[in-house]
Design a protein around this motif. Structure first.
Motif, mmCIF file in Angstrom:
data_model
loop_
_atom_site.group_PDB
_atom_site.id
_atom_site.type_symbol
_atom_site.label_atom_id
_atom_site.label_comp_id
_atom_site.label_asym_id
_atom_site.label_seq_id
_atom_site.Cartn_x
_atom_site.Cartn_y
_atom_site.Cartn_z
ATOM 1 N N GLN A 4 -9.740 1.624 0.710
ATOM 2 C CA GLN A 4 -8.279 2.285 1.140
ATOM 3 C C GLN A 4 -8.441 1.970 2.726
ATOM 4 O O GLN A 4 -7.291 1.881 3.232
ATOM 5 C CB GLN A 4 -8.315 3.612 0.508
ATOM 6 C CG GLN A 4 -7.286 4.416 1.123
ATOM 7 C CD GLN A 4 -7.392 5.775 0.952
ATOM 8 O OE1 GLN A 4 -7.951 6.226 -0.172
ATOM 9 N NE2 GLN A 4 -6.574 6.400 1.755
ATOM 10 N N ILE A 5 -9.390 2.559 3.273
ATOM 11 C CA ILE A 5 -9.633 2.384 4.618
ATOM 12 C C ILE A 5 -9.138 1.239 5.294
ATOM 13 O O ILE A 5 -8.447 1.206 6.296
ATOM 14 C CB ILE A 5 -10.904 3.154 5.139
ATOM 15 C CG1 ILE A 5 -10.891 4.715 4.816
ATOM 16 C CG2 ILE A 5 -11.189 2.970 6.884
ATOM 17 C CD1 ILE A 5 -12.524 5.114 5.163
ATOM 18 N N GLY A 33 -0.972 10.162 10.081
ATOM 19 C CA GLY A 33 -0.490 10.601 8.923
ATOM 20 C C GLY A 33 -0.472 9.940 7.664
ATOM 21 O O GLY A 33 -0.820 10.097 6.649
ATOM 22 N N HIS A 34 -0.235 8.364 7.892
ATOM 23 C CA HIS A 34 -0.536 7.469 6.860
ATOM 24 C C HIS A 34 -2.058 7.795 6.146
ATOM 25 O O HIS A 34 -2.013 7.455 4.826
ATOM 26 C CB HIS A 34 -0.554 6.225 7.465
ATOM 27 C CG HIS A 34 -0.396 4.639 6.726
ATOM 28 N ND1 HIS A 34 -1.896 4.107 6.307
ATOM 29 C CD2 HIS A 34 0.605 4.249 6.056
ATOM 30 C CE1 HIS A 34 -1.186 3.111 5.473
ATOM 31 N NE2 HIS A 34 0.086 3.094 5.460
ATOM 32 N N PHE A 35 -3.114 7.646 6.832
ATOM 33 C CA PHE A 35 -4.488 8.116 6.413
ATOM 34 C C PHE A 35 -4.515 9.202 5.840
ATOM 35 O O PHE A 35 -5.040 9.497 4.468
ATOM 36 C CB PHE A 35 -5.614 7.832 7.426
ATOM 37 C CG PHE A 35 -6.799 8.104 6.764
ATOM 38 C CD1 PHE A 35 -7.500 7.282 5.970
ATOM 39 C CD2 PHE A 35 -7.303 9.432 7.150
ATOM 40 C CE1 PHE A 35 -8.848 7.520 5.372
ATOM 41 C CE2 PHE A 35 -8.615 9.690 6.501
ATOM 42 C CZ PHE A 35 -9.425 8.826 5.738
ATOM 43 N N ILE A 36 -4.092 10.421 6.398
ATOM 44 C CA ILE A 36 -4.097 11.597 5.698
ATOM 45 C C ILE A 36 -3.418 11.839 4.341
ATOM 46 O O ILE A 36 -3.718 11.993 3.457
ATOM 47 C CB ILE A 36 -3.809 12.740 6.755
ATOM 48 C CG1 ILE A 36 -4.896 12.744 8.039
ATOM 49 C CG2 ILE A 36 -3.709 14.180 6.272
ATOM 50 C CD1 ILE A 36 -4.348 13.622 9.114
ATOM 51 N N HIS A 121 -2.071 16.801 1.889
ATOM 52 C CA HIS A 121 -0.983 15.737 1.588
ATOM 53 C C HIS A 121 0.285 16.042 2.405
ATOM 54 O O HIS A 121 1.064 15.231 2.940
ATOM 55 C CB HIS A 121 -0.965 15.681 0.205
ATOM 56 C CG HIS A 121 0.346 14.815 -0.348
ATOM 57 N ND1 HIS A 121 0.915 15.029 -1.455
ATOM 58 C CD2 HIS A 121 0.778 13.771 0.127
ATOM 59 C CE1 HIS A 121 2.009 14.411 -1.416
ATOM 60 N NE2 HIS A 121 2.034 13.357 -0.523
ATOM 61 N N PHE A 122 0.768 17.033 2.122
ATOM 62 C CA PHE A 122 2.156 17.551 2.860
ATOM 63 C C PHE A 122 2.000 17.360 4.438
ATOM 64 O O PHE A 122 2.721 16.794 5.134
ATOM 65 C CB PHE A 122 2.248 19.007 2.520
ATOM 66 C CG PHE A 122 3.782 19.493 3.312
ATOM 67 C CD1 PHE A 122 5.009 19.125 2.664
ATOM 68 C CD2 PHE A 122 3.652 20.272 4.295
ATOM 69 C CE1 PHE A 122 6.068 19.603 3.249
ATOM 70 C CE2 PHE A 122 4.726 20.621 5.087
ATOM 71 C CZ PHE A 122 6.021 20.360 4.373
ATOM 72 N N TYR A 123 0.959 18.039 4.959
ATOM 73 C CA TYR A 123 0.491 17.593 6.239
ATOM 74 C C TYR A 123 0.687 16.137 6.926
ATOM 75 O O TYR A 123 1.324 15.808 7.644
ATOM 76 C CB TYR A 123 -0.583 18.383 6.648
ATOM 77 C CG TYR A 123 -1.029 18.014 8.271
ATOM 78 C CD1 TYR A 123 -0.416 18.569 9.342
ATOM 79 C CD2 TYR A 123 -1.884 16.966 8.498
ATOM 80 C CE1 TYR A 123 -0.758 18.164 10.620
ATOM 81 C CE2 TYR A 123 -2.473 16.593 9.835
ATOM 82 C CZ TYR A 123 -1.844 17.287 10.940
ATOM 83 O OH TYR A 123 -2.103 16.868 12.046
#
Length: 197
Positions: A4-5, A33-36, A121-123
Motif C-alpha cells: 500500500q505504501i 491525507g492520501h496515506f492517512i 479516516h475522516f481527518y
C-alpha cells in the motif's frame, strides 16, 4: 502495508505531477491525507466488522454454521467467571466494576478502535480533499462541510459493505463447505446442519 505504501506513494506523486505540483518524498507522504485516509478507511471497516461479529454472535444464531453458538445447549463462553479458577485474569479476581468492564472488554476495545479509525479516516479524507482542492485553486472545505460530503461516505460504505459480505459468506458457506484443518470449518464428515466445534 508495504505494498500500500509503495503503490500509494507512487499514485499520489503521479496525481501531484499531473496537477503541476512537485512530487513528495516518502517520509512526507506519511503525513498526506492520501496515506492517512487510505490506511484508516480500511482499518475502520475491519474494526467495525470484528466488533459487530463479536456482539451479534452473542444473540444471533445460524443453524449449521461453524461461526454460530449451539441452539440446544449452553456454551462455555456464557458461564459466569470464577475468581477461584486457576489462572483467572486479574480483572476476574478483582471483581466489581473492573470485572463488569472486562466482561465486555473485547467489544469495547473493538468499538473504540473503530471510532478512532473512523475519526482518522475522516481527518485524512478531509485533508486529502483539501490538498486536491488547493492544487486546483478552489475553496477548501471545513470539517462541518465535509462530514456530509458524498466522497467521505462513499469511502466508508464501500468498505463496510465488503466486510459484511465477507462475514455473511463465511457464516453461510461454512454450513455446506469444508476445509480440513481449519478452525473456521466443521469436520469434513459433519452433517450440514450440525454446528461446527
Amino acid at each position: 502495508m508495504a505494498g500500500q505504501i509503495i503503490f500509494g506513494f507512487e499514485e499520489y506523486n503521479k496525481e501531484l505531477i499531473e496537477e503541476g505540483a512537485s512530487a513528495v518524498t516518502l517520509s512526507s507522504y506519511f503525513a498526506t491525507g492520501h496515506f492517512i485516509e487510505s490506511t484508516f478507511e480500511n482499518w475502520e471497516s475491519e474494526f467495525l466488522q470484528m466488533a459487530l461479529l463479536v456482539v451479534l454472535t452473542i444473540f444471533l444464531q445460524q443453524k449449521g454454521s461453524s461461526e454460530s453458538k449451539d441452539f440446544d445447549k449452553d456454551e462455555e463462553v456464557d458461564r459466569e467467571p470464577l475468581a477461584s479458577r486457576k489462572g483467572a485474569p486479574g480483572p476476574v479476581k478483582k471483581g466489581g466494576l473492573i470485572l463488569a468492564l472486562y466482561k465486555h472488554s473485547l467489544t469495547i476495545v473493538l468499538f473504540l478502535l473503530f471510532a478512532l479509525s473512523f475519526l482518522l479516516h475522516f481527518y485524512g479524507s478531509l485533508k486529502d480533499e483539501n490538498e486536491q482542492l488547493s492544487l486546483k485553486g478552489k475553496t477548501l472545505e471545513t470539517a462541518s462541510q465535509y462530514i456530509t460530503d458524498s466522497r467521505f461516505w462513499f469511502e466508508s460504505f464501500q468498505n463496510w459493505q465488503s466486510e459484511f459480505l465477507s462475514i455473511f459468506a463465511i457464516i453461510v458457506l461454512s454450513i455446506f463447505l469444508r476445509q480440513i484443518g481449519s478452525s473456521q470449518s466443521k469436520p469434513v464428515d459433519a452433517p450440514h446442519m450440525e454446528k461446527g466445534e
